[in-house]
Scaffold this active site. Structure first.
Site, PDB file in Angstrom:
ATOM      1  N   GLU A 112      23.251  16.287   6.900  1.00 15.31           N
ATOM      2  CA  GLU A 112      23.410  14.930   6.478  1.00 15.31           C
ATOM      3  C   GLU A 112      24.858  14.113   6.363  1.00 15.31           C
ATOM      4  O   GLU A 112      25.301  13.660   5.451  1.00 15.31           O
ATOM      5  CB  GLU A 112      22.858  14.741   5.093  1.00 15.31           C
ATOM      6  CG  GLU A 112      21.548  15.087   4.881  1.00 15.31           C
ATOM      7  CD  GLU A 112      20.824  15.250   3.583  1.00 15.31           C
ATOM      8  OE1 GLU A 112      21.473  14.735   2.636  1.00 15.31           O
ATOM      9  OE2 GLU A 112      19.629  15.935   3.327  1.00 15.31           O
ATOM     10  N   ASN A 156      21.651  19.201  10.764  1.00 11.25           N
ATOM     11  CA  ASN A 156      20.416  18.615  10.155  1.00 11.25           C
ATOM     12  C   ASN A 156      20.485  17.509   9.355  1.00 11.25           C
ATOM     13  O   ASN A 156      21.444  17.314   8.652  1.00 11.25           O
ATOM     14  CB  ASN A 156      19.950  19.807   9.043  1.00 11.25           C
ATOM     15  CG  ASN A 156      18.798  19.811   8.360  1.00 11.25           C
ATOM     16  OD1 ASN A 156      17.650  19.919   9.237  1.00 11.25           O
ATOM     17  ND2 ASN A 156      18.448  19.880   7.106  1.00 11.25           N
ATOM     18  N   HIS A 192      10.976  14.431   5.781  1.00  9.69           N
ATOM     19  CA  HIS A 192      10.255  13.980   4.317  1.00  9.69           C
ATOM     20  C   HIS A 192       9.621  12.526   4.820  1.00  9.69           C
ATOM     21  O   HIS A 192      10.434  11.756   4.871  1.00  9.69           O
ATOM     22  CB  HIS A 192      11.435  13.813   3.536  1.00  9.69           C
ATOM     23  CG  HIS A 192      12.350  14.970   3.084  1.00  9.69           C
ATOM     24  ND1 HIS A 192      11.746  16.064   2.454  1.00  9.69           N
ATOM     25  CD2 HIS A 192      13.437  15.447   3.344  1.00  9.69           C
ATOM     26  CE1 HIS A 192      12.576  17.042   2.218  1.00  9.69           C
ATOM     27  NE2 HIS A 192      13.535  16.761   2.776  1.00  9.69           N
ATOM     28  N   GLU A 221      11.882  20.387   6.888  1.00  7.95           N
ATOM     29  CA  GLU A 221      11.885  20.006   5.423  1.00  7.95           C
ATOM     30  C   GLU A 221      10.726  19.142   5.146  1.00  7.95           C
ATOM     31  O   GLU A 221      10.614  18.442   4.412  1.00  7.95           O
ATOM     32  CB  GLU A 221      13.148  19.357   4.650  1.00  7.95           C
ATOM     33  CG  GLU A 221      14.487  20.294   4.988  1.00  7.95           C
ATOM     34  CD  GLU A 221      15.817  19.467   4.347  1.00  7.95           C
ATOM     35  OE1 GLU A 221      15.364  18.707   3.605  1.00  7.95           O
ATOM     36  OE2 GLU A 221      16.543  19.971   4.582  1.00  7.95           O
ATOM     37  N   ASP A 223       7.705  17.482   4.232  1.00  6.38           N
ATOM     38  CA  ASP A 223       6.825  17.073   2.983  1.00  6.38           C
ATOM     39  C   ASP A 223       6.207  15.646   3.079  1.00  6.38           C
ATOM     40  O   ASP A 223       6.889  14.739   3.865  1.00  6.38           O
ATOM     41  CB  ASP A 223       7.255  17.181   1.507  1.00  6.38           C
ATOM     42  CG  ASP A 223       8.621  16.708   1.283  1.00  6.38           C
ATOM     43  OD1 ASP A 223       8.873  15.761   2.103  1.00  6.38           O
ATOM     44  OD2 ASP A 223       9.045  17.316   0.285  1.00  6.38           O
TER      45      ASP A 223
HETATM   46  O1  G3I Z   1      18.082  24.202 -12.359  1.00  4.57           O
HETATM   47  C1  G3I Z   1      18.464  23.348 -12.994  1.00  4.57           C
HETATM   48  C2  G3I Z   1      18.031  23.234 -14.484  1.00  4.57           C
HETATM   49  O2  G3I Z   1      18.348  24.382 -15.136  1.00  4.57           O
HETATM   50  C3  G3I Z   1      18.284  22.164 -15.248  1.00  4.57           C
HETATM   51  O3  G3I Z   1      17.988  22.092 -16.353  1.00  4.57           O
HETATM   52  C4  G3I Z   1      18.048  20.759 -14.423  1.00  4.57           C
HETATM   53  C5  G3I Z   1      18.529  19.540 -14.954  1.00  4.57           C
HETATM   54  O4  G3I Z   1      19.316  18.704 -14.259  1.00  4.57           O
HETATM   55  O5  G3I Z   1      18.807  21.138 -13.098  1.00  4.57           O
HETATM   56  C6  G3I Z   1      18.171  22.054 -12.334  1.00  4.57           C
HETATM   57  O6  G3I Z   1      18.613  22.188 -10.998  1.00  4.57           O
HETATM   58  C7  G3I Z   1      18.275  21.147 -10.226  1.00  4.57           C
HETATM   59  C8  G3I Z   1      17.714  21.897  -8.959  1.00  4.57           C
HETATM   60  O7  G3I Z   1      17.107  21.244  -8.050  1.00  4.57           O
HETATM   61  C9  G3I Z   1      16.732  22.947  -9.177  1.00  4.57           C
HETATM   62  O8  G3I Z   1      15.200  22.097  -9.564  1.00  4.57           O
HETATM   63  C10 G3I Z   1      19.473  20.321  -9.911  1.00  4.57           C
HETATM   64  O9  G3I Z   1      19.667  19.362 -11.140  1.00  4.57           O
HETATM   65  C11 G3I Z   1      19.038  19.552  -8.736  1.00  4.57           C
HETATM   66  O10 G3I Z   1      20.227  18.595  -8.272  1.00  4.57           O
HETATM   67  C12 G3I Z   1      18.548  20.121  -7.492  1.00  4.57           C
HETATM   68  O11 G3I Z   1      17.979  19.132  -6.392  1.00  4.57           O
HETATM   69  C13 G3I Z   1      18.148  19.846  -5.117  1.00  4.57           C
HETATM   70  C14 G3I Z   1      18.644  18.808  -4.341  1.00  4.57           C
HETATM   71  O12 G3I Z   1      18.378  19.110  -2.968  1.00  4.57           O
HETATM   72  C15 G3I Z   1      20.043  18.641  -4.602  1.00  4.57           C
HETATM   73  O13 G3I Z   1      20.837  19.948  -4.162  1.00  4.57           O
HETATM   74  C16 G3I Z   1      16.268  19.770  -4.837  1.00  4.57           C
HETATM   75  O14 G3I Z   1      15.844  20.869  -5.736  1.00  4.57           O
HETATM   76  C17 G3I Z   1      16.283  20.150  -3.233  1.00  4.57           C
HETATM   77  O15 G3I Z   1      14.774  20.217  -3.081  1.00  4.57           O
HETATM   78  C18 G3I Z   1      16.919  19.399  -2.533  1.00  4.57           C
HETATM   79  O16 G3I Z   1      17.026  19.500  -1.193  1.00  4.57           O
HETATM   80  C19 G3I Z   1      17.400  18.611  -0.189  1.00  4.57           C
HETATM   81  C20 G3I Z   1      17.935  19.570   0.998  1.00  4.57           C
HETATM   82  O17 G3I Z   1      18.875  20.150   0.268  1.00  4.57           O
HETATM   83  C21 G3I Z   1      18.741  18.539   2.090  1.00  4.57           C
HETATM   84  N1  G3I Z   1      17.521  17.591   2.290  1.00  4.57           N
HETATM   85  C22 G3I Z   1      17.066  16.853   1.213  1.00  4.57           C
HETATM   86  C23 G3I Z   1      16.439  17.785   0.490  1.00  4.57           C
HETATM   87  C24 G3I Z   1      15.514  16.829  -0.768  1.00  4.57           C
HETATM   88  O18 G3I Z   1      16.569  16.099  -1.718  1.00  4.57           O
END
Ligand code: G3I
Length: 306
Positions: A112, A156, A192, A221, A223
Site C-alpha cells: 500500500e 501489494n 477487498h 486478500e 473478501d
Molecule cells: O489483539 C489486539 C487486542 O489484544 C486488543 O484488545 C485490540 C484493541 O485494539 O486490538 C487487537 O489488535 C488488533 C489486531 O488487528 C487483531 O485483531 C489491532 O488493534 C488492529 O489494528 C489489527 O488490525 C489489522 C489491520 O490490518 C492493521 O494491522 C487487521 O486485523 C488486519 O486484517 C488488517 O489487514 C490489512 C492488511 O494487512 C493489508 N491490507 C488491508 C487489510 C485490512 O485492513
C-alpha cells in the site's frame, strides 16, 4: 494467531481448506521488529510449522507497510540518521527473508505505498518515504532477492483491481522498477470487495497489462463484505456474494499471470470487517459456525471445473 492457538475448529478449517497460508498480523514489521536489531520470530515460526505439518506453503505479508512502523522506531526516529535507518532496514529485511528462505515462497515486499485519490503518487507521509526519500522501494527488492533468490517478490495494494488512477499509478511504479532492473516479480491485488461486485472488462484489461509487462499477479486478500446491521445475511445477499467470489476466481483462472488466490480469513467468526466497518460483515467463505456458504460452493465448483 489467537484463533490458531485457541480454537480447534479454526485449526481444522485451516488444515482442511487451504494450501497456502498468510499471517494476518504477526508478520508485519511492528510485530516482528522489536528493537534496532532484535526480531521476534515466535509466531511466524509456529505458523511455518503448522504449514509444514499440513503440506501448505506460506505467503509473506509484509516486509514494509506505512501502517506498521514499530513503536520503538516511531518514538526514537530522530535518534537515527537516514543512513543509519537504511542500514537497520536492510538488516531487518535480510534477517526476515533469510530466516524463511525456501519456506515463504512469495513476499509482499511493500504494501500500500500508493495513495488514494485522483492523482495518486507514493504516500509522502509514510515514515520510510519521509526518512529515506522517494526511492525507498527499489532497495527493498534488491535486499530481499539477495536474501532469498528463489522468492517471488510482490507489490501489494487495495482498490487496484480495475483500471483507474490508483492502478495506473501502480502500473507506472512497477513499470519503472522493471525498467531499472529491480527484481520485482508480481503485483498483489487485495480484492477487498463490496457485495454486488461483478467481473468487468476493466478488471481483465488491468491484469492483462501487468502480464504484458512480464509480471505475475495474485488475488491476495479477497473478501466480499455486506451490510448486516445486526441481522443475519439474506439468501439473496449470499447468492450475490457467491457471484462476486466466483467472478473474482474466474479472473484468476482465465487471464494470464495469476499465481494465487487468497482470502483474508476463512470464517466469518474471525474477520477484520466488523471491527473496521461497523454494521458490515459476513465476508468470508465459511459462516460464523464454520458452515460453508454459497460462495464456498461457487469457489469449489470453479476450481473443480478448471
Ligand atoms: O489483539 C489486539 C487486542 O489484544 C486488543 O484488545 C485490540 C484493541 O485494539 O486490538 C487487537 O489488535 C488488533 C489486531 O488487528 C487483531 O485483531 C489491532 O488493534 C488492529 O489494528 C489489527 O488490525 C489489522 C489491520 O490490518 C492493521 O494491522 C487487521 O486485523 C488486519 O486484517 C488488517 O489487514 C490489512 C492488511 O494487512 C493489508 N491490507 C488491508 C487489510 C485490512 O485492513
Amino acid at each position: 494467531m489467537a484463533a490458531l492457538d485457541g480454537d480447534p475448529r479454526y485449526r481444522a478449517a485451516l488444515a482442511r481448506e487451504c494450501n497456502l497460508l498468510v499471517a494476518e498480523n504477526v508478520q508485519k514489521p511492528h510485530a516482528l521488529w522489536r528493537g534496532p536489531t532484535t526480531y521476534d520470530f515466535t509466531h511466524t515460526d509456529r505458523l511455518a510449522q503448522f504449514a509444514h505439518d499440513h503440506g501448505q506453503t506460506l505467503r509473506g505479508h509484509t516486509l514494509l507497510w506505512h501502517q506498521s512502523v514499530p513503536r520503538w522506531l516511531q518514538e526514537h526516529e530522530n535518534d537515527y540518521s537516514s543512513e543509519a535507518l537504511r542500514e537497520l532496514l536492510q538488516a531487518y529485511v535480510t534477517a526476515v527473508v533469510r530466516r524463511y528462505r525456501g519456506v515463504i515462497t512469495v513476499w509482499d515486499v511493500i504494501n500500500e505505498a500508493v495513495e488514494d485519490g485522483e492523482t495518486p503518487g507514493l504516500r509522502p507521509e509514510s515514515f520510510w518515504y519521509r526518512k529515506l526519500g522517494p526511492d525507498y522501494i527499489a532497495p527493498l527488492f534488491h535486499w530481499a532477492q539477495a536474501a532469498d533468490p528463489s522468492a517471488r517478490l510482490y507489490y501489494n495494494d487495495y482498490e487496484a483491481e480495475a483500471i483507474g488512477p490508483k492502478s495506473d499509478a501502480i502500473y507506472r511504479l512497477v513499470q519503472d522498477l522493471l525498467a531499472r532492473g529491480v527484481p520485482i516479480h508480481g503485483v498483489g491485488l487485495q480484492g477487498h470487495l463490496e457485495n454486488g461486485w461483478r467481473l468487468e472488462e476493466t478488471h481483465r484489461a488491468n491484469v492483462r497489462r501487468l502480464a504484458a509487462l512480464g509480471l505475475e499477479w495474485q488475488i491476495t486478500e479477497a473478501d466480499v463484505r455486506m451490510p448486516l446491521n445486526g441481522a443475519p445475511p439474506t439468501e439473496s445477499a449470499l447468492a450475490a456474494q457467491a457471484d462476486a467470489y466466483g467472478d473474482l476466481l474466474e479472473l484468476c483462472l482465465t487471464e494470464p499471470g495469476c499465481q494465487g488466490f487468497v482470502t483474508w480469513g476463512v470464517t466469518d467468526a474471525y474477520s477484520w470487517i466488523p471491527g473496521f466497518r461497523p454494521g458490515w460483515g459476513a465476508s468470508l467463505l465459511l459462516d460464523e459456525d464454520f458452515r460453508p456458504k454459497p460462495a464456498y460452493f461457487a469457489i469449489a465448483e470453479a476450481l473443480n471445473n478448471d
